[in-house]
Design an enzyme around this catalytic site. Structure first.
Site: not given
Ligand code: CTP
Length: 424
Positions: A228-230, A295
């Site tokens: 995933s991403n932040p 995102a």
């Protein structure tokens, strides 16, 4: 090169009344925000207020002379006098300012000014002004908890409320006296948000169907791990909230985030990029504007293990395959008149790369920011972005809150659409 209208409050006059409470130190933020959005902000201070904040602070932020006295003083050269700002050349300021005002904000409002407003007393410029006003009035009280709870103040607030004054309730918390209770000035951004809502009654997004995506997506590696991403989702949530407040019918499609959905939007939660693609595709036929602020993960593990992967001494190789590019896929199915807005994170050559992305993905507008810049990182409340439109418009509004940026993006998207509604 064309410039976007990044000043949605252009042409609006706001009278900002500041009275003598320590909370006055928070109010320059309101003056600055409203000015940045294009409003003409005339600050009117009581004598006591000037002991807490210097008029020069407000004059520097608004570019307009602060009015304290009933009778005009000789203005400073570097700022416009109230008369110049109003394009009037006479001394009936209290009448003309009251006539010109689209909104009055009284923040902080002391027990004294609340009492004077309720009782119709006009013994200084601000109280005279407020009595002469016919525009909406937003009042944000701030005082000691016992004064706040006194029957006199409660009754005066009730009287003002019944006359249509909009009260921005004080908040509970630690007060300047050290006491804890209700009496703290409402968050200045909350006051400014309410002011913007009152000043933009055009509902310029009324009847528009707006879809906003937000947050990251997650691609599972095994039952307990994922890629995933932040992304916090804040930008998308701010867009959804502002679009709803401006009258749009909003669907917010979000990956896993820790935010609650704004009031009045349809909220759809998804986990993977595929799920986000399905959710966006199912809205595609009816939407007028799509804001892809999410995102989504660009890759996913080629194989998802049904069981938890065990660790071992050898390096582990994870084979990834690309996920669907949601924007590019839906851009191919768009109807004439639909507006597609993308967001890009670029760590170098921001404008050039973003323009290429706008072309490649067939977008009408792209909002690019560099997460390496201060104030633009993942999870911050602020953003530093540049908007680039298909028709060539570019705007870089500097470091502003995500809510402010949301309004600018919505306005720019409307401009790209030429204010036209899509063909249904
Ligand atoms: N986006 C999308 N589907 C994806 C990945 C991204 O629709 N699978 C959207 C994002 O929501 C954003 C825009 O595409 O609005 C740009 O995302 P970004 O990741 O910056 O661009 P990419 O095309 O993935 O290019 P790169 O990562 O190479 O910069």
């Amino acid at each position: 090169m064309a410039e976007f209208e990044a000043r949605p409050l252009a042409g609006k006059t706001v009278v900002l009344g500041v009275t003598g409470s320590i909370a006055a130190f928070k109010v320059p933020h309101i003056a600055s925000r409203m000015t940045a959005m294009g409003a003409r902000v005339v600050v009117v201070m009581t004598e006591n207020a000037t002991r807490f904040v210097a008029p020069l602070t407000f004059e520097t932020l608004t570019g307009i002379e602060v009015v304290v006295s009933m009778f005009p003083e000789k203005g400073r050269k570097s700022v416009a006098s109230a008369e110049e700002a109003l394009e009037r050349d006479d001394h009936l300021r209290h009448v003309h300012l009251a006539e010109a005002a689209d909104l009055a904000i009284v923040a902080p409002a002391t027990a004294n000014v609340i009492g004077k407003m309720a009782g119709g007393i006009a013994d200084d410029f601000l109280s005279t002004e407020l009595l002469a006003m016919t525009c909406p009035v937003l009042l944000a009280p701030a005082m000691n908890v016992h004064m706040m709870e006194s029957p006199a103040v409660a009754k005066n607030l009730e009287t003002l409320r019944s006359r249509g004054v909009i009260i921005v309730e004080a908040e509970a918390g630690r007060l300047a006296s050290g006491a804890v209770g209700k009496g703290r000035l409402a968050d200045p951004d909350r006051i400014a948000d309410m002011a913007v809502d009152i000043l933009l009654p055009e509902q310029d997004l009324a009847d528009r169907r707006v879809v906003v995506t937000a947050g990251p997506t997650r691609e599972s590696i095994d039952p307990v791990r994922h890629i995933s991403n932040p992304s916090s989702g804040r930008m998308g949530f701010a867009l959804a909230e502002r679009a709803a407040r401006r009258g749009a019918q909003v669907t917010l499609i979000s990956g896993p985030v820790s935010l609650g959905p704004p009031d009045g939007v349809k909220y759809v939660t998804v986990t993977t990029t595929d799920e986000m693609y399905e959710a966006v595709s199912s809205e595609m036929a009816s939407l007028d504007m799509l804001f892809m602020a999410a995102a989504p993960a660009d890759y996913r593990p080629k194989v998802r293990s049904e069981e938890k992967l065990r660790k071992g001494p050898e390096p582990m190789v994870l084979e990834l395959e690309p996920t669907v590019d949601i924007l590019s896929s839906v851009a191919g199915k768009r109807r004439p008149g639909q507006c597609l807005v993308g967001f890009a994170l670029e760590t170098e050559n921001e404008e050039r790369n973003a323009r290429a992305k706008l072309e490649r993905k067939g977008l009408d507008l792209i909002v690019v920011n560099n997460p390496k810049m201060e104030g633009a990182a993942f999870g911050t409340e602020t953003n530093v972005a540049t908007l680039i439109g298909r028709s060539g418009g570019v705007v870089s509004p500097g470091m502003i809150s995500k809510t402010e940026l949301a309004d600018i993006v919505l306005t720019a998207a409307l401009e790209e659409m030429g204010e036209k509604k899509s063909e249904r």
